[in-house]
Design a protein around this motif. Structure first.
Motif, PDB file in Angstrom:
ATOM      1  N   PHE A  35       0.884  -1.152   0.000  1.00 48.66           N
ATOM      2  CA  PHE A  35       0.000   0.000   0.000  1.00 48.66           C
ATOM      3  C   PHE A  35       0.920   1.199   0.000  1.00 48.66           C
ATOM      4  N   ALA A  36       0.772   2.114  -0.952  1.00 51.66           N
ATOM      5  CA  ALA A  36       1.717   3.225  -1.101  1.00 51.66           C
ATOM      6  C   ALA A  36       1.122   4.538  -0.607  1.00 51.66           C
ATOM      7  N   LEU A  37       1.903   5.239   0.200  1.00 46.32           N
ATOM      8  CA  LEU A  37       1.557   6.560   0.722  1.00 46.32           C
ATOM      9  C   LEU A  37       2.663   7.538   0.340  1.00 46.32           C
ATOM     10  N   LEU A  38       2.434   8.803   0.647  1.00 43.87           N
ATOM     11  CA  LEU A  38       3.432   9.829   0.371  1.00 43.87           C
ATOM     12  C   LEU A  38       4.108  10.281   1.654  1.00 43.87           C
ATOM     13  N   SER A  39       5.369  10.635   1.531  1.00 45.16           N
ATOM     14  CA  SER A  39       6.166  11.112   2.662  1.00 45.16           C
ATOM     15  C   SER A  39       6.801  12.439   2.288  1.00 45.16           C
ATOM     16  N   SER A  40       6.683  13.417   3.188  1.00 43.79           N
ATOM     17  CA  SER A  40       7.345  14.701   2.942  1.00 43.79           C
ATOM     18  C   SER A  40       8.743  14.740   3.548  1.00 43.79           C
ATOM     19  N   ASP A  41       9.078  13.754   4.385  1.00 43.59           N
ATOM     20  CA  ASP A  41      10.385  13.703   5.049  1.00 43.59           C
ATOM     21  C   ASP A  41      10.725  12.236   5.283  1.00 43.59           C
ATOM     22  N   VAL A  42      11.625  11.703   4.472  1.00 47.24           N
ATOM     23  CA  VAL A  42      11.927  10.268   4.503  1.00 47.24           C
ATOM     24  C   VAL A  42      12.411   9.818   5.878  1.00 47.24           C
ATOM     25  N   GLU A  43      13.374  10.518   6.453  1.00 51.26           N
ATOM     26  CA  GLU A  43      13.916  10.080   7.747  1.00 51.26           C
ATOM     27  C   GLU A  43      12.859  10.149   8.845  1.00 51.26           C
ATOM     28  N   ARG A  44      12.059  11.202   8.859  1.00 51.07           N
ATOM     29  CA  ARG A  44      10.980  11.302   9.857  1.00 51.07           C
ATOM     30  C   ARG A  44      10.000  10.137   9.707  1.00 51.07           C
ATOM     31  N   THR A  45       9.669   9.785   8.482  1.00 47.85           N
ATOM     32  CA  THR A  45       8.765   8.661   8.231  1.00 47.85           C
ATOM     33  C   THR A  45       9.390   7.364   8.705  1.00 47.85           C
ATOM     34  N   ILE A  46      10.668   7.153   8.441  1.00 47.14           N
ATOM     35  CA  ILE A  46      11.349   5.938   8.898  1.00 47.14           C
ATOM     36  C   ILE A  46      11.348   5.867  10.420  1.00 47.14           C
ATOM     37  N   ARG A  47      11.664   6.979  11.078  1.00 45.52           N
ATOM     38  CA  ARG A  47      11.671   6.965  12.542  1.00 45.52           C
ATOM     39  C   ARG A  47      10.281   6.651  13.087  1.00 45.52           C
ATOM     40  N   TYR A  49       7.627   5.005  11.631  1.00 40.03           N
ATOM     41  CA  TYR A  49       7.141   3.650  11.363  1.00 40.03           C
ATOM     42  C   TYR A  49       8.055   2.561  11.934  1.00 40.03           C
ATOM     43  N   GLN A  50       9.365   2.764  11.870  1.00 40.17           N
ATOM     44  CA  GLN A  50      10.262   1.720  12.370  1.00 40.17           C
ATOM     45  C   GLN A  50      10.485   1.824  13.878  1.00 40.17           C
ATOM     46  N   GLU A  51      10.752   3.000  14.382  1.00 40.39           N
ATOM     47  CA  GLU A  51      11.082   3.128  15.796  1.00 40.39           C
ATOM     48  C   GLU A  51       9.841   3.181  16.676  1.00 40.39           C
ATOM     49  N   LEU A  52       8.824   3.935  16.280  1.00 39.85           N
ATOM     50  CA  LEU A  52       7.634   4.061  17.117  1.00 39.85           C
ATOM     51  C   LEU A  52       6.686   2.873  16.940  1.00 39.85           C
ATOM     52  N   LEU A  53       6.364   2.553  15.688  1.00 37.48           N
ATOM     53  CA  LEU A  53       5.377   1.485  15.443  1.00 37.48           C
ATOM     54  C   LEU A  53       5.993   0.095  15.304  1.00 37.48           C
ATOM     55  N   GLU A  54       7.325   0.030  15.220  1.00 35.35           N
ATOM     56  CA  GLU A  54       8.036  -1.247  15.160  1.00 35.35           C
ATOM     57  C   GLU A  54       7.769  -2.024  13.875  1.00 35.35           C
ATOM     58  N   HIS A  71      11.609   5.328  -2.949  1.00 39.47           N
ATOM     59  CA  HIS A  71      10.521   4.372  -2.757  1.00 39.47           C
ATOM     60  C   HIS A  71      11.011   3.457  -1.644  1.00 39.47           C
ATOM     61  N   PHE A  72      10.305   3.456  -0.509  1.00 40.69           N
ATOM     62  CA  PHE A  72      10.792   2.669   0.623  1.00 40.69           C
ATOM     63  C   PHE A  72       9.649   1.913   1.281  1.00 40.69           C
ATOM     64  N   PHE A  73      10.002   0.807   1.939  1.00 39.14           N
ATOM     65  CA  PHE A  73       9.025  -0.192   2.358  1.00 39.14           C
ATOM     66  C   PHE A  73       9.198  -0.579   3.827  1.00 39.14           C
ATOM     67  N   PHE A  74       8.066  -0.851   4.482  1.00 42.77           N
ATOM     68  CA  PHE A  74       8.055  -1.351   5.853  1.00 42.77           C
ATOM     69  C   PHE A  74       7.275  -2.663   5.903  1.00 42.77           C
ATOM     70  N   ASP A  75       7.780  -3.599   6.680  1.00 42.41           N
ATOM     71  CA  ASP A  75       7.125  -4.891   6.889  1.00 42.41           C
ATOM     72  C   ASP A  75       5.995  -4.697   7.901  1.00 42.41           C
ATOM     73  N   ILE A  76       4.756  -4.966   7.480  1.00 37.77           N
ATOM     74  CA  ILE A  76       3.616  -4.878   8.407  1.00 37.77           C
ATOM     75  C   ILE A  76       3.053  -6.267   8.698  1.00 37.77           C
ATOM     76  N   GLY A  77       3.856  -7.295   8.483  1.00 41.06           N
ATOM     77  CA  GLY A  77       3.479  -8.654   8.839  1.00 41.06           C
ATOM     78  C   GLY A  77       2.697  -9.380   7.754  1.00 41.06           C
ATOM     79  N   ASN A  78       2.680 -10.690   7.882  1.00 39.80           N
ATOM     80  CA  ASN A  78       1.888 -11.559   7.019  1.00 39.80           C
ATOM     81  C   ASN A  78       2.239 -11.391   5.538  1.00 39.80           C
ATOM     82  N   GLY A  79       3.496 -11.026   5.258  1.00 40.00           N
ATOM     83  CA  GLY A  79       3.941 -10.844   3.875  1.00 40.00           C
ATOM     84  C   GLY A  79       3.452  -9.561   3.230  1.00 40.00           C
TER      85      GLY A  79
END
Length: 162
Positions: A35-47, A49-54, A71-79
């Motif tokens: 599922f693709a969304l937009l990010s205005s700040d890549v590092e803020r988005t990474i922090r 989704y990865q650090e806060l939401l795990e 274009h960057f991706f996060f694992d939200i489980g179940n493939g």
């Protein structure tokens, strides 16, 4: 504007009778790739989704459709993946809900994780809304609405939906 709730329920019943098949066929899809969304700040988005939401970052590369964009991706489980694009140099404006647009993304987590992430959201000062003791609604740094749902995949409000 007044909503005729009886008419809405009657239409819902008609749609159920017409389209809910007694023996549901298999889907033509294999699953949600991303599922693709937009990010205005890549590092803020990474922090966020990865650090806060795990949700672990799995890859970041140049967007094939727009030179200089990530274009960057996060694992939200179940493939399944949650993906983002940034479009440097384009003024995309703030997030807004529009007809045909994104309302929210609901992501299933187990109850213990739900409690831990709720605490992390509170500690981080992220405004959120609790619903039914199983849902947390909040917005990401760019305004996209998310829901962490303690219901199992394929269930909603105690009913099987899949």
């Amino acid at each position: 504007m007044t909503v005729d709730h009886a008419a809405v329920e009657a239409e819902r019943d008609r749609l159920r009778r017409q389209y809910l098949l007694p023996h549901r066929p298999s889907s033509s899809a294999r699953g949600l790739h991303h599922f693709a969304l937009l990010s205005s700040d890549v590092e803020r988005t990474i922090r966020f989704y990865q650090e806060l939401l795990e949700f672990p970052l799995t890859e970041i590369f140049e967007n094939r459709d727009y030179a200089g964009s990530n274009h960057f991706f996060f694992d939200i489980g179940n493939g399944n993946l949650l993906a983002f694009f940034d479009f440097p140099g384009l003024d995309l404006g703030p997030y807004q809900e529009v007809l045909g647009g994104l309302h929210h993304i609901a992501i299933s987590v187990d109850p213990a994780t739900w409690e831990r992430l709720r605490g992390k959201l509170e500690m981080a000062g992220v405004p959120h809304q609790l619903e039914s003791g199983a849902s947390i609604y909040f917005r990401d740094p760019d305004g996209a609405r998310l829901e962490l749902l303690a219901d199992h995949l394929g269930e909603m409000y105690g009913s099987r939906v899949l």
